[in-house]
Write an enzyme that holds these catalytic residues in place. Structure first.
Site, mmCIF file in Angstrom:
data_model
loop_
_atom_site.group_PDB
_atom_site.id
_atom_site.type_symbol
_atom_site.label_atom_id
_atom_site.label_comp_id
_atom_site.label_asym_id
_atom_site.label_seq_id
_atom_site.Cartn_x
_atom_site.Cartn_y
_atom_site.Cartn_z
ATOM 1 N N ASP A 28 -1.885 -6.463 5.838
ATOM 2 C CA ASP A 28 -1.386 -6.813 4.560
ATOM 3 C C ASP A 28 -1.163 -8.132 4.408
ATOM 4 O O ASP A 28 -0.272 -8.625 4.896
ATOM 5 C CB ASP A 28 -0.380 -5.769 4.098
ATOM 6 C CG ASP A 28 -0.606 -4.424 4.403
ATOM 7 O OD1 ASP A 28 -0.988 -3.737 3.377
ATOM 8 O OD2 ASP A 28 -0.272 -3.589 5.423
ATOM 9 N N ASP A 31 2.589 4.674 5.382
ATOM 10 C CA ASP A 31 2.268 3.912 6.496
ATOM 11 C C ASP A 31 2.264 2.356 6.506
ATOM 12 O O ASP A 31 2.330 1.916 7.660
ATOM 13 C CB ASP A 31 1.082 4.611 7.013
ATOM 14 C CG ASP A 31 -0.112 4.722 6.348
ATOM 15 O OD1 ASP A 31 -0.140 4.250 5.087
ATOM 16 O OD2 ASP A 31 -1.341 5.366 6.621
ATOM 17 N N HIS A 32 2.414 2.038 5.323
ATOM 18 C CA HIS A 32 2.463 0.649 5.149
ATOM 19 C C HIS A 32 3.757 0.368 4.804
ATOM 20 O O HIS A 32 4.551 0.973 4.177
ATOM 21 C CB HIS A 32 1.579 -0.140 4.086
ATOM 22 C CG HIS A 32 0.001 -0.056 4.507
ATOM 23 N ND1 HIS A 32 -0.903 -1.235 4.669
ATOM 24 C CD2 HIS A 32 -0.819 1.337 4.479
ATOM 25 C CE1 HIS A 32 -2.010 -0.706 5.073
ATOM 26 N NE2 HIS A 32 -2.044 0.555 5.117
ATOM 27 N N GLU A 66 -3.965 1.962 -3.077
ATOM 28 C CA GLU A 66 -3.940 3.574 -2.827
ATOM 29 C C GLU A 66 -2.891 4.072 -3.663
ATOM 30 O O GLU A 66 -2.183 4.892 -2.996
ATOM 31 C CB GLU A 66 -3.690 3.674 -1.118
ATOM 32 C CG GLU A 66 -5.043 3.349 -0.398
ATOM 33 C CD GLU A 66 -4.852 4.316 0.765
ATOM 34 O OE1 GLU A 66 -5.666 5.400 1.260
ATOM 35 O OE2 GLU A 66 -4.190 3.725 1.664
ATOM 36 N N ASN A 125 0.575 -1.080 0.175
ATOM 37 C CA ASN A 125 -0.072 0.006 -0.061
ATOM 38 C C ASN A 125 0.895 1.078 0.201
ATOM 39 O O ASN A 125 1.503 1.388 0.929
ATOM 40 C CB ASN A 125 -0.782 0.085 1.169
ATOM 41 C CG ASN A 125 -1.878 1.291 1.324
ATOM 42 O OD1 ASN A 125 -1.629 2.214 0.669
ATOM 43 N ND2 ASN A 125 -2.954 0.887 1.912
ATOM 44 N N ASN A 179 -7.432 -4.577 5.222
ATOM 45 C CA ASN A 179 -7.895 -3.576 6.419
ATOM 46 C C ASN A 179 -8.550 -4.644 7.550
ATOM 47 O O ASN A 179 -9.622 -4.353 7.987
ATOM 48 C CB ASN A 179 -8.775 -2.626 6.076
ATOM 49 C CG ASN A 179 -8.154 -1.334 5.621
ATOM 50 O OD1 ASN A 179 -7.357 -0.812 6.328
ATOM 51 N ND2 ASN A 179 -8.489 -0.803 4.304
ATOM 52 N N ASP A 237 -3.882 -4.907 0.585
ATOM 53 C CA ASP A 237 -4.364 -4.354 1.970
ATOM 54 C C ASP A 237 -5.775 -4.501 2.415
ATOM 55 O O ASP A 237 -6.690 -4.268 1.888
ATOM 56 C CB ASP A 237 -4.062 -2.727 2.020
ATOM 57 C CG ASP A 237 -4.645 -2.051 3.239
ATOM 58 O OD1 ASP A 237 -4.996 -2.740 4.219
ATOM 59 O OD2 ASP A 237 -4.462 -0.758 3.176
#
Length: 259
Positions: free
Chosen positions: A220, A249-250, A34, A7, A151, A149
């Site tokens: 992930d 942030d990933h 993303e 991501n 989530n 990802d």
């Protein structure tokens, strides 16, 4: 065949970080999430210069997924089947032609917050559609991977502070049960199959010094069909990328297949 999911949290903001990682890690195939870009605005040239073919399913300012591949791609499809009115760019598929052909599904599963609410209803409905797609692919009895990802925090060991996530859409019982229903079709969570211990994370929030405190979560994932699981050689997380300049942030999660 080295396959990764990453991501990138905005391809235009992170293009240099992505290029640096591609040069170092040398994955054969990458599922990006993303990208936050329309297809025509995706900065494909510097990635293509590294030998990758670029296929995107973009959306202005939000979501967006892509596949980067040094290997030939066939039968590229965009969008998760099951809802013709769903306009969010969260799913892309392609068959990667290596020594063994492998179907790759790159996904960006909805966040679902705030829950309860329409966003959470969309998340659960999306996961039902994903399960249906997995059932279709399983009937083919061929190697496939659902990478991205999710989530979803599948278990308490996947969070440094699980108690902080108990009311979050990523960790609600309904979310974890929907994830288990997909896995229980006969899929293998590749990273956890090889690294079952706690303390492995792929996401650290930008806030509250989460990275510095290692307050992370593992969201992930790469789920493998039985035929793909038979080819699994190794798996890892490139954690160090989170500590670099202007990081996502990933961080990338990857596997190697004998394919």
């Amino acid at each position: 065949m080295k396959i990764a999911t990453f991501n990138i949290n905005g391809i235009k903001a992170r293009i240099e970080a992505l290029l640096d990682w591609l040069k170092e890690a040398e994955p054969d195939v990458v599922a990006l999430q993303e990208i936050k870009s329309v297809d025509e605005g995706f900065p494909r040239e510097p990635i293509e210069d590294l030998g990758y073919r670029v296929e995107t399913h973009g959306q202005k300012g939000f979501n967006g997924v892509a596949i980067l591949s040094k290997l030939p791609l066939e039968d590229i499809r965009r969008g998760l089947p099951g809802d013709d009115e769903d306009e969010q760019a969260r799913w892309i598929e392609a068959t990667v032609i290596g020594r063994r052909a492998v179907r790759l599904c790159g996904l960006y599963l909805p966040n679902g917050n705030p829950a309860p609410g329409p966003k959470y209803d969309y998340k659960l409905a999306w996961m039902k559609r994903m399960k249906a797609r997995a059932e279709e692919l399983l009937k083919l009895e061929e190697p496939f991977i659902m990478a991205g990802d999710y989530n979803v925090i599948p278990q308490r060991e996947d969070a440094a502070k699980p108690e902080a996530w108990e009311k979050d859409a990523l960790f609600l019982p309904e979310t974890r049960e929907a994830f288990r229903r997909i896995v229980n079709l006969g899929l293998t969570d590749a990273f956890r199959a090889l690294h079952p211990e706690a303390g492995h994370y792929s996401f650290w929030d930008y806030q509250a010094a989460a990275w510095e405190r290692n307050n992370g979560i593992l969201i992930d994932h790469l789920l493998l069909s039985p035929q793909a699981a038979d080819l699994l050689k190794s798996a890892g997380i490139d954690k160090d990328t989170r500590g670099r300049d202007r990081p996502s942030d990933h961080v990338p999660v990857w596997i190697e297949l004998d394919a």
